[in-house]
Write a protein that holds these residues in place. Structure first.
Motif, PDB file in Angstrom:
ATOM      1  N   GLY A 194       0.238 -14.006  42.623  1.00  0.00           N
ATOM      2  CA  GLY A 194       1.457 -13.994  43.227  1.00  0.00           C
ATOM      3  C   GLY A 194       2.471 -14.895  42.350  1.00  0.00           C
ATOM      4  N   HIS A 195       2.776 -15.561  42.016  1.00  0.00           N
ATOM      5  CA  HIS A 195       3.440 -16.419  42.040  1.00  0.00           C
ATOM      6  C   HIS A 195       3.371 -16.337  40.143  1.00  0.00           C
ATOM      7  CE1 HIS A 195       0.392 -18.435  40.782  1.00  0.00           C
ATOM      8  NE2 HIS A 195       0.571 -19.727  41.280  1.00  0.00           N
ATOM      9  N   VAL A 196       2.196 -16.255  38.937  1.00  0.00           N
ATOM     10  CA  VAL A 196       1.703 -15.575  38.262  1.00  0.00           C
ATOM     11  C   VAL A 196       2.730 -14.608  37.501  1.00  0.00           C
ATOM     12  CG1 VAL A 196       0.253 -14.890  36.207  1.00  0.00           C
ATOM     13  CG2 VAL A 196      -0.006 -17.259  37.542  1.00  0.00           C
ATOM     14  N   CYS A 197       2.261 -13.113  38.533  1.00  0.00           N
ATOM     15  CA  CYS A 197       3.123 -11.720  38.048  1.00  0.00           C
ATOM     16  C   CYS A 197       4.515 -11.441  37.996  1.00  0.00           C
ATOM     17  CB  CYS A 197       2.230 -10.827  38.535  1.00  0.00           C
ATOM     18  SG  CYS A 197       0.431 -10.520  38.201  1.00  0.00           S
ATOM     19  N   SER A 198       4.871 -12.511  39.385  1.00  0.00           N
ATOM     20  CA  SER A 198       6.525 -12.546  39.463  1.00  0.00           C
ATOM     21  C   SER A 198       7.315 -13.128  38.082  1.00  0.00           C
ATOM     22  CB  SER A 198       6.726 -13.763  40.797  1.00  0.00           C
ATOM     23  OG  SER A 198       6.530 -14.979  40.250  1.00  0.00           O
ATOM     24  N   VAL A 199       6.498 -13.971  37.328  1.00  0.00           N
ATOM     25  CA  VAL A 199       7.235 -13.651  36.323  1.00  0.00           C
ATOM     26  C   VAL A 199       6.847 -13.060  34.869  1.00  0.00           C
ATOM     27  CG1 VAL A 199       6.973 -15.438  34.442  1.00  0.00           C
ATOM     28  CG2 VAL A 199       7.342 -16.733  36.715  1.00  0.00           C
ATOM     29  N   MET A 200       5.429 -12.913  34.647  1.00  0.00           N
ATOM     30  CA  MET A 200       5.127 -12.148  33.825  1.00  0.00           C
ATOM     31  C   MET A 200       4.825 -10.540  34.189  1.00  0.00           C
ATOM     32  SD  MET A 200       4.441 -14.712  31.616  1.00  0.00           S
ATOM     33  CE  MET A 200       4.243 -13.543  30.306  1.00  0.00           C
ATOM     34  N   GLY A 201       5.423 -10.258  35.264  1.00  0.00           N
ATOM     35  CA  GLY A 201       4.542  -8.461  35.288  1.00  0.00           C
ATOM     36  C   GLY A 201       3.417  -8.230  35.361  1.00  0.00           C
ATOM     37  N   THR A 202       3.145  -7.392  35.811  1.00  0.00           N
ATOM     38  CA  THR A 202       1.423  -6.909  36.175  1.00  0.00           C
ATOM     39  C   THR A 202       1.025  -5.787  34.900  1.00  0.00           C
ATOM     40  OG1 THR A 202       2.591  -4.311  37.184  1.00  0.00           O
ATOM     41  CG2 THR A 202       2.096  -6.626  38.246  1.00  0.00           C
ATOM     42  N   LEU A 224      -3.125 -13.641  55.774  1.00  0.00           N
ATOM     43  CA  LEU A 224      -2.986 -11.771  55.076  1.00  0.00           C
ATOM     44  C   LEU A 224      -2.949 -11.426  53.997  1.00  0.00           C
ATOM     45  CD1 LEU A 224      -0.611 -11.214  58.874  1.00  0.00           C
ATOM     46  CD2 LEU A 224      -3.222 -11.357  58.812  1.00  0.00           C
ATOM     47  N   ASP A 225      -2.246 -11.789  53.365  1.00  0.00           N
ATOM     48  CA  ASP A 225      -2.103 -11.014  51.677  1.00  0.00           C
ATOM     49  C   ASP A 225      -3.174 -11.189  51.841  1.00  0.00           C
ATOM     50  OD1 ASP A 225       1.041 -11.154  51.691  1.00  0.00           O
ATOM     51  OD2 ASP A 225       1.024 -13.092  51.059  1.00  0.00           O
ATOM     52  N   ILE A 226      -3.864 -12.590  51.151  1.00  0.00           N
ATOM     53  CA  ILE A 226      -5.198 -12.249  50.588  1.00  0.00           C
ATOM     54  C   ILE A 226      -6.369 -11.366  51.990  1.00  0.00           C
ATOM     55  CG2 ILE A 226      -7.432 -14.175  50.585  1.00  0.00           C
ATOM     56  CD1 ILE A 226      -5.317 -16.591  50.720  1.00  0.00           C
ATOM     57  N   LEU A 227      -6.164 -11.573  52.883  1.00  0.00           N
ATOM     58  CA  LEU A 227      -6.767 -10.402  53.780  1.00  0.00           C
ATOM     59  C   LEU A 227      -6.219  -8.740  52.856  1.00  0.00           C
ATOM     60  CD1 LEU A 227      -6.987 -11.927  56.919  1.00  0.00           C
ATOM     61  CD2 LEU A 227      -9.044 -11.089  55.832  1.00  0.00           C
ATOM     62  N   ARG A 250       6.900  -7.746  47.432  1.00  0.00           N
ATOM     63  CA  ARG A 250       7.750  -8.528  48.226  1.00  0.00           C
ATOM     64  C   ARG A 250       8.314  -9.657  47.107  1.00  0.00           C
ATOM     65  NH1 ARG A 250       4.018 -11.198  51.062  1.00  0.00           N
ATOM     66  NH2 ARG A 250       4.170 -13.216  51.411  1.00  0.00           N
ATOM     67  N   ALA A 251       7.548  -9.648  45.640  1.00  0.00           N
ATOM     68  CA  ALA A 251       7.798 -10.558  44.852  1.00  0.00           C
ATOM     69  C   ALA A 251       7.788 -10.387  43.367  1.00  0.00           C
ATOM     70  CB  ALA A 251       7.591 -11.783  45.126  1.00  0.00           C
ATOM     71  N   GLU A 254       6.388  -4.875  38.138  1.00  0.00           N
ATOM     72  CA  GLU A 254       5.931  -4.593  36.843  1.00  0.00           C
ATOM     73  C   GLU A 254       6.254  -5.116  35.631  1.00  0.00           C
ATOM     74  OE1 GLU A 254       4.344  -0.397  34.495  1.00  0.00           O
ATOM     75  OE2 GLU A 254       5.715  -0.229  36.125  1.00  0.00           O
ATOM     76  N   GLU A 255       7.781  -5.494  35.639  1.00  0.00           N
ATOM     77  CA  GLU A 255       7.933  -5.544  34.334  1.00  0.00           C
ATOM     78  C   GLU A 255       8.011  -7.189  34.752  1.00  0.00           C
ATOM     79  OE1 GLU A 255      11.441  -4.523  36.876  1.00  0.00           O
ATOM     80  OE2 GLU A 255       9.698  -4.170  36.452  1.00  0.00           O
ATOM     81  N   GLY A 256       8.061  -7.664  35.633  1.00  0.00           N
ATOM     82  CA  GLY A 256       8.343  -9.425  35.695  1.00  0.00           C
ATOM     83  C   GLY A 256       9.936 -10.182  35.468  1.00  0.00           C
ATOM     84  N   ASN A 257       9.173 -11.146  35.387  1.00  0.00           N
ATOM     85  CA  ASN A 257      11.563 -11.261  35.145  1.00  0.00           C
ATOM     86  C   ASN A 257      11.761 -11.294  34.425  1.00  0.00           C
ATOM     87  OD1 ASN A 257      13.909 -13.596  35.285  1.00  0.00           O
ATOM     88  ND2 ASN A 257      12.743 -14.665  36.897  1.00  0.00           N
ATOM     89  N   PRO A 258      12.568 -10.886  33.517  1.00  0.00           N
ATOM     90  CA  PRO A 258      12.929 -10.055  32.376  1.00  0.00           C
ATOM     91  C   PRO A 258      13.681 -11.732  31.455  1.00  0.00           C
ATOM     92  CG  PRO A 258      13.641  -9.054  33.153  1.00  0.00           C
ATOM     93  CD  PRO A 258      12.783  -9.588  34.708  1.00  0.00           C
ATOM     94  N   VAL A 259      14.674 -12.988  32.218  1.00  0.00           N
ATOM     95  CA  VAL A 259      15.147 -13.739  31.926  1.00  0.00           C
ATOM     96  C   VAL A 259      14.462 -14.834  31.649  1.00  0.00           C
ATOM     97  CG1 VAL A 259      16.821 -15.516  33.054  1.00  0.00           C
ATOM     98  CG2 VAL A 259      17.119 -13.301  33.117  1.00  0.00           C
ATOM     99  N   ALA A 260      13.301 -14.836  31.968  1.00  0.00           N
ATOM    100  CA  ALA A 260      12.192 -16.278  32.369  1.00  0.00           C
ATOM    101  C   ALA A 260      11.388 -15.182  30.887  1.00  0.00           C
ATOM    102  CB  ALA A 260      11.353 -16.425  33.846  1.00  0.00           C
TER     103      ALA A 260
END
Length: 379
Positions: A194-202, A224-227, A250-251, A254-260
């Motif tokens: 999830g943290h990678v995708c929060s930057v790069m999107g999906t 619960l996230d993993i399950l 929640r984090a 699809e487009e990720g973090n445009p500024v990053a």
């Protein structure tokens, strides 16, 4: 605490486990998590032992410290040994073994090796010590790349010339491609970090899911996230589907973090990268773009080619590829311990071997269907 306590709820864990047991009726299904934080959460909470026998969790190359190639570690050791250098790193790199020593040994021998909490701390050291060359060891997946890129960008803006970055950034999607393309691959679905995708999107994942007919579920790090990620992946497998699902909305967008993303695209360019124990994966990393070459520590210190030697007993490469579990390595817990590590997977805070050692998974874990009472112990 918001987004922590509610993701440890034992009643919800029991319901998710019941659903997984009811859904996973065929199989066997092999799912790979590509995040060391998820691996530690799985082993800490015994999630893999609570799943049905038809579902296996395989640990992938999800620890950026662990996949940093030996050659890059030796370059760091060489640079850190120089008397005019202040070498800065996050703490989990200090025990990673190179060829014959580690950064702790370099520091004990007189090298100025410092633990920092941000690359900006290293830049501040460079401003305070203009008589020294300050080098920051820039490793990590897509999550740490924006901060490292911003620091180099700031060094150029401020005109700080005695700062440089030793770059060893790697990218997750090409690693997934390499794993799925291997002839001995038995992974059928992925839990994406999830943290990678929060930057790069999906957006990079749908072509992978389609090409390899493998579900990819983006998920977080709490039990619960993993399950929930496992539940969605198993449901797709049972239905013969292979889509990308975002279970970490929640984090992650699809487009990720445009500024990053803009900062990464300005400072870095895609490059081939070697992964420790795996080899070179095309397009799987970043290097500094030409406009920022003066901040490239490899160029500044002329350490672009070095001879290295991996310990013959260490099977961390097989662990990183998901070919074996840590306890299946003959050296695990015997010749290789946190005090006497043969590979980075034993000393990194996200390494699979470290997780198995810390939580006493010294032998093959017993696998059995979870009872409702056991399920309530998750979290």
């Amino acid at each position: 605490m918001k987004y922590i306590d509610e993701f440890h709820d034992p009643e919800l864990a029991r319901r998710l486990l019941d659903d997984i047991h009811a859904t996973a009726v065929t199989g066997p299904w092999a799912l790979m998590e590509v995040c060391g934080g998820q691996t530690h959460s799985i082993i800490r909470h015994g999630i893999d032992q609570l799943l049905p026998d038809t579902v296996e969790l395989i640990h992938g190359p999800g620890c950026p410290v662990c996949v940093t190639p030996l050659e890059m570690i030796d370059k760091a050791l060489e640079i850190a040994s120089r008397p005019d250098v202040i070498f800065c790193s996050f703490g989990d790199m200090l025990r990673v073994p190179g060829t014959g020593r580690d950064l702790f040994r370099v520091r004990s021998e007189g090298g100025d090796v410092r633990v920092v909490y941000s690359p900006m701390d290293a830049l501040e050291l460079a401003r305070r010590h203009p008589e020294k060359e300050v080098v920051f060891f820039g490793i990590g997946f897509e999550t740490t790349a924006p901060a490292n890129a911003m620091t180099v960008h700031e060094a150029l803006r401020l005109g700080v010339r005695n700062f440089s970055l030793l770059v060893s950034h790697v990218r997750v999607p090409p690693a997934v491609e390499a794993i799925m393309g291997a002839p001995d691959c038995r992974v059928q679905a992925f839990l994406a970090a999830g943290h990678v995708c929060s930057v790069m999107g999906t957006r990079e994942y749908p072509p992978l899911a389609e090409r390899h007919k493998a579900p990819i579920v983006v998920t977080g790090f709490e039990p619960l996230d993993i399950l929930e990620g496992v539940r969605r992946a198993v449901r797709q497998l049972e239905r013969g589907e292979h889509r990308v699902e975002n279970a970490y909305a929640r984090a992650v967008r699809e487009e990720g973090n445009p500024v990053a993303l803009r900062m990464i695209e300005e400072v870095f360019e895609v490059a081939d990268r070697a992964w420790r124990g795996i080899g070179v994966i095309p397009g799987s990393g970043w290097r500094l773009a030409e406009a920022f070459w003066e901040y490239d520590a490899e160029r500044r210190f002329d350490v672009e080619s070095m001879h290295t030697a991996e310990p013959t007993m260490c099977r961390s490469g097989e662990v990183l590829q998901g070919l074996i579990k840590p306890h299946e390595c003959e050296a695990f817990g015997v010749a290789c311990t946190p005090r006497t590590p043969l590979g980075a997977t034993m000393v990194s805070s996200e390494g699979a071997c470290a997780a198995y050692y810390l939580y006493r998974r010294l032998d093959a874990p017993a696998r059995r269907p979870a009872t409702a009472q056991e399920a309530t112990t998750v979290g």
